[in-house]
Enzyme design. Structure first.
Site, PDB file in Angstrom:
ATOM      1  N   SER A 138      -6.563   4.921  -0.893  1.00  0.00           N
ATOM      2  CA  SER A 138      -6.527   3.496  -1.251  1.00  0.00           C
ATOM      3  C   SER A 138      -7.759   3.027  -2.014  1.00  0.00           C
ATOM      4  O   SER A 138      -7.693   2.030  -2.734  1.00  0.00           O
ATOM      5  CB  SER A 138      -6.376   2.652   0.025  1.00  0.00           C
ATOM      6  OG  SER A 138      -5.164   2.925   0.670  1.00  0.00           O
TER       7      SER A 138
ATOM      8  N   ASP B  89       0.835  -1.208   0.000  1.00  0.00           N
ATOM      9  CA  ASP B  89       0.000   0.000   0.000  1.00  0.00           C
ATOM     10  C   ASP B  89       0.867   1.254   0.000  1.00  0.00           C
ATOM     11  O   ASP B  89       1.720   1.438   0.874  1.00  0.00           O
ATOM     12  CB  ASP B  89      -0.920  -0.004   1.222  1.00  0.00           C
ATOM     13  CG  ASP B  89      -2.271   0.604   0.905  1.00  0.00           C
ATOM     14  OD1 ASP B  89      -2.366   1.306  -0.117  1.00  0.00           O
ATOM     15  OD2 ASP B  89      -3.229   0.370   1.658  1.00  0.00           O
TER      16      ASP B  89
ATOM     17  N   THR C 124      -8.271  -1.183   0.604  1.00  0.00           N
ATOM     18  CA  THR C 124      -7.450  -1.958  -0.322  1.00  0.00           C
ATOM     19  C   THR C 124      -7.971  -3.377  -0.510  1.00  0.00           C
ATOM     20  O   THR C 124      -8.251  -3.789  -1.644  1.00  0.00           O
ATOM     21  CB  THR C 124      -5.981  -1.959   0.114  1.00  0.00           C
ATOM     22  OG1 THR C 124      -5.527  -0.601   0.232  1.00  0.00           O
ATOM     23  CG2 THR C 124      -5.112  -2.680  -0.880  1.00  0.00           C
TER      24      THR C 124
END
Length: 223
Positions: free
Chosen positions: A95, A51, A159
Protein backbone atom coordinates in the site's frame (compact mmCIF):
# COMPACT_ATOMS: atom_id res chain seq x y z
CA UNK A 1 -21.15 4.25 8.04
CA UNK A 2 -22.81 7.66 7.90
CA UNK A 3 -20.83 10.85 7.69
CA UNK A 4 -22.37 14.16 8.60
CA UNK A 5 -22.31 16.50 5.59
CA UNK A 6 -19.40 18.92 5.69
CA UNK A 7 -20.55 22.24 4.26
CA UNK A 8 -18.22 23.68 1.68
CA UNK A 9 -15.91 20.65 1.60
CA UNK A 10 -15.79 17.00 0.81
CA UNK A 11 -14.32 14.22 2.91
CA UNK A 12 -12.45 11.22 1.63
CA UNK A 13 -13.42 7.64 2.43
CA UNK A 14 -11.59 4.39 1.98
CA UNK A 15 -12.14 0.71 2.41
CA UNK A 16 -9.11 -0.16 4.47
CA UNK A 17 -7.69 2.85 2.78
CA UNK A 18 -8.03 6.57 2.73
CA UNK A 19 -10.35 9.25 1.59
CA UNK A 20 -9.30 12.74 0.76
CA UNK A 21 -11.60 15.66 0.91
CA UNK A 22 -10.67 18.62 -1.16
CA UNK A 23 -12.91 21.65 -1.32
CA UNK A 24 -12.97 24.65 -3.58
CA UNK A 25 -12.73 27.05 -0.63
CA UNK A 26 -10.41 29.88 -1.66
CA UNK A 27 -8.88 28.08 -4.61
CA UNK A 28 -10.14 30.68 -7.06
CA UNK A 29 -11.70 28.28 -9.55
CA UNK A 30 -13.75 29.86 -12.33
CA UNK A 31 -16.74 28.50 -14.18
CA UNK A 32 -14.75 28.24 -17.40
CA UNK A 33 -13.10 24.91 -18.18
CA UNK A 34 -9.42 24.60 -19.06
CA UNK A 35 -10.18 24.25 -22.77
CA UNK A 36 -12.16 27.50 -22.81
CA UNK A 37 -15.66 26.02 -22.82
CA UNK A 38 -18.20 27.36 -20.37
CA UNK A 39 -19.94 24.94 -18.08
CA UNK A 40 -20.28 23.71 -14.54
CA UNK A 41 -17.04 23.06 -12.70
CA UNK A 42 -16.66 20.62 -9.84
CA UNK A 43 -16.56 22.40 -6.49
CA UNK A 44 -15.28 19.42 -4.51
CA UNK A 45 -13.23 16.28 -5.04
CA UNK A 46 -13.79 12.98 -3.26
CA UNK A 47 -11.02 10.44 -3.75
CA UNK A 48 -12.28 6.96 -2.83
CA UNK A 49 -9.75 4.16 -2.54
CA UNK A 50 -10.65 0.49 -2.34
CA UNK A 51 -7.37 -0.95 -1.05
CA UNK A 52 -6.18 -3.71 -3.39
CA UNK A 53 -9.02 -3.10 -5.85
CA UNK A 54 -7.13 -3.52 -9.08
CA UNK A 55 -8.21 -4.61 -12.56
CA UNK A 56 -8.24 -8.31 -11.63
CA UNK A 57 -10.44 -7.69 -8.58
CA UNK A 58 -12.94 -5.66 -10.59
CA UNK A 59 -12.95 -8.28 -13.36
CA UNK A 60 -13.63 -11.08 -10.88
CA UNK A 61 -16.46 -9.04 -9.36
CA UNK A 62 -17.96 -8.39 -12.79
CA UNK A 63 -17.83 -12.06 -13.80
CA UNK A 64 -19.36 -13.18 -10.50
CA UNK A 65 -22.11 -10.57 -10.22
CA UNK A 66 -23.21 -9.57 -13.72
CA UNK A 67 -21.37 -11.93 -16.06
CA UNK A 68 -18.45 -11.49 -18.42
CA UNK A 69 -20.39 -9.17 -20.73
CA UNK A 70 -22.24 -7.40 -17.91
CA UNK A 71 -21.65 -3.88 -16.67
CA UNK A 72 -20.90 -2.90 -13.11
CA UNK A 73 -21.74 0.61 -11.92
CA UNK A 74 -18.07 1.49 -12.28
CA UNK A 75 -18.24 0.42 -15.93
CA UNK A 76 -20.94 3.03 -16.50
CA UNK A 77 -18.92 6.02 -15.32
CA UNK A 78 -18.61 8.70 -18.05
CA UNK A 79 -14.82 8.81 -17.67
CA UNK A 80 -12.36 6.13 -16.61
CA UNK A 81 -8.59 5.83 -16.66
CA UNK A 82 -5.84 3.53 -15.47
CA UNK A 83 -2.76 4.47 -13.45
CA UNK A 84 0.40 2.44 -12.95
CA UNK A 85 0.89 2.08 -9.20
CA UNK A 86 3.66 -0.52 -9.34
CA UNK A 87 6.51 -0.64 -6.87
CA UNK A 88 9.89 0.30 -8.34
CA UNK A 89 11.69 -2.56 -6.61
CA UNK A 90 9.12 -5.37 -6.48
CA UNK A 91 6.64 -7.13 -8.74
CA UNK A 92 3.97 -7.22 -6.03
CA UNK A 93 3.61 -3.77 -4.42
CA UNK A 94 2.24 -2.90 -1.00
CA UNK A 95 0.00 0.00 0.00
CA UNK A 96 2.89 2.41 0.59
CA UNK A 97 4.20 2.75 -2.98
CA UNK A 98 0.79 2.27 -4.60
CA UNK A 99 -0.95 5.05 -2.68
CA UNK A 100 2.15 7.23 -3.00
CA UNK A 101 1.86 6.83 -6.78
CA UNK A 102 -1.80 7.86 -6.67
CA UNK A 103 -1.08 10.87 -4.49
CA UNK A 104 2.11 12.12 -6.15
CA UNK A 105 2.31 10.56 -9.61
CA UNK A 106 5.73 9.17 -8.65
CA UNK A 107 6.47 5.45 -8.27
CA UNK A 108 8.62 4.39 -5.35
CA UNK A 109 9.88 1.34 -3.43
CA UNK A 110 8.28 -1.15 -1.08
CA UNK A 111 7.41 0.29 2.36
CA UNK A 112 8.28 3.85 1.27
CA UNK A 113 5.64 6.57 1.63
CA UNK A 114 5.76 9.86 -0.26
CA UNK A 115 9.43 9.71 -1.28
CA UNK A 116 10.91 8.96 -4.70
CA UNK A 117 12.48 5.68 -5.87
CA UNK A 118 15.99 6.73 -4.79
CA UNK A 119 14.77 6.26 -1.20
CA UNK A 120 15.61 2.89 0.36
CA UNK A 121 13.22 1.28 2.86
CA UNK A 122 14.59 2.10 6.32
CA UNK A 123 17.46 3.95 4.58
CA UNK A 124 19.53 0.78 5.02
CA UNK A 125 22.62 2.32 3.38
CA UNK A 126 22.32 5.42 5.58
CA UNK A 127 22.71 7.73 2.61
CA UNK A 128 19.55 9.71 3.28
CA UNK A 129 16.16 9.84 1.65
CA UNK A 130 15.39 11.04 -1.86
CA UNK A 131 13.03 13.81 -2.89
CA UNK A 132 9.56 14.16 -1.38
CA UNK A 133 7.12 14.97 -4.20
CA UNK A 134 4.04 16.96 -3.24
CA UNK A 135 0.85 15.02 -2.57
CA UNK A 136 -2.56 16.04 -3.89
CA UNK A 137 -3.61 16.90 -0.34
CA UNK A 138 -0.57 19.15 0.16
CA UNK A 139 -1.19 20.88 -3.15
CA UNK A 140 -4.79 21.49 -2.12
CA UNK A 141 -3.68 23.04 1.18
CA UNK A 142 -1.24 25.25 -0.71
CA UNK A 143 -4.20 26.60 -2.68
CA UNK A 144 -6.15 27.38 0.47
CA UNK A 145 -8.51 24.45 0.20
CA UNK A 146 -10.06 22.43 3.01
CA UNK A 147 -9.01 18.77 3.13
CA UNK A 148 -9.92 15.68 5.09
CA UNK A 149 -8.77 12.09 5.37
CA UNK A 150 -11.09 9.33 6.60
CA UNK A 151 -10.11 5.68 6.80
CA UNK A 152 -11.55 2.39 8.00
CA UNK A 153 -7.95 1.37 8.79
CA UNK A 154 -5.45 3.11 11.07
CA UNK A 155 -5.20 6.75 10.05
CA UNK A 156 -1.46 6.07 10.15
CA UNK A 157 -1.80 3.03 7.86
CA UNK A 158 0.19 3.33 4.64
CA UNK A 159 -2.81 4.18 2.46
CA UNK A 160 -4.17 7.19 4.38
CA UNK A 161 -0.67 8.18 5.52
CA UNK A 162 0.44 8.64 1.91
CA UNK A 163 -1.86 11.66 1.69
CA UNK A 164 0.02 13.65 4.35
CA UNK A 165 3.30 11.91 5.31
CA UNK A 166 6.76 11.25 3.87
CA UNK A 167 8.72 8.39 5.46
CA UNK A 168 10.97 5.51 4.41
CA UNK A 169 9.19 2.82 6.47
CA UNK A 170 5.43 2.45 6.55
CA UNK A 171 5.57 0.52 9.85
CA UNK A 172 6.87 3.53 11.80
CA UNK A 173 3.33 4.62 12.64
CA UNK A 174 4.39 6.62 15.71
CA UNK A 175 6.55 8.78 13.44
CA UNK A 176 3.82 9.03 10.82
CA UNK A 177 1.39 10.33 13.45
CA UNK A 178 3.75 13.20 14.32
CA UNK A 179 3.69 14.46 10.73
CA UNK A 180 -0.03 15.17 11.12
CA UNK A 181 0.28 17.02 14.46
CA UNK A 182 0.88 20.79 14.11
CA UNK A 183 2.43 20.93 17.59
CA UNK A 184 5.09 18.28 16.82
CA UNK A 185 8.63 19.10 15.72
CA UNK A 186 8.28 16.57 12.88
CA UNK A 187 5.04 18.15 11.62
CA UNK A 188 4.67 18.27 7.83
CA UNK A 189 4.80 22.02 7.20
CA UNK A 190 3.28 21.60 3.74
CA UNK A 191 -0.02 20.98 5.53
CA UNK A 192 0.04 24.61 6.69
CA UNK A 193 -2.71 24.92 9.30
CA UNK A 194 -3.29 21.16 9.28
CA UNK A 195 -5.64 18.53 7.91
CA UNK A 196 -9.15 19.81 8.56
CA UNK A 197 -10.67 16.38 9.19
CA UNK A 198 -8.63 13.33 10.18
CA UNK A 199 -10.68 10.27 11.13
CA UNK A 200 -9.78 6.61 11.48
CA UNK A 201 -8.33 3.97 13.75
CA UNK A 202 -4.87 3.80 15.33
CA UNK A 203 -5.50 5.90 18.42
CA UNK A 204 -2.59 4.24 20.26
CA UNK A 205 -0.08 5.90 17.93
CA UNK A 206 -1.14 9.27 19.33
CA UNK A 207 -1.28 8.19 23.01
CA UNK A 208 1.65 7.66 25.47
CA UNK A 209 2.33 4.19 26.87
CA UNK A 210 1.42 5.51 30.31
CA UNK A 211 -2.15 6.32 29.27
CA UNK A 212 -5.11 3.99 28.76
CA UNK A 213 -7.70 5.03 26.22
CA UNK A 214 -11.47 4.85 26.65
CA UNK A 215 -11.48 1.14 25.76
CA UNK A 216 -8.65 0.19 28.10
CA UNK A 217 -5.90 -0.03 25.48
CA UNK A 218 -2.47 1.41 26.21
CA UNK A 219 -0.79 3.89 23.94
CA UNK A 220 2.38 3.06 22.03
CA UNK A 221 4.22 6.37 22.30
CA UNK A 222 7.29 6.66 24.54
CA UNK A 223 7.92 10.36 23.89
Amino acid sequence: MKIKPWKGAVAILALCSATIAITRAQAGFSERSDDGRRGRRARNVIFFVGDGMGVSTITATRVFSVGVDGRLVIDQFPYTALSKTYSSDSITPDSAPTMSAMMTGVNTNQSVIGLDESTEPNDFNHDGDGDAPWTLLELAKRRGMKVGVVSTAHITHATPAATYAHINQRNNENDIALQALPTAAAYNQRLRDGVDILMGGGRRFFVPTSVLDEEGGAGSRTD
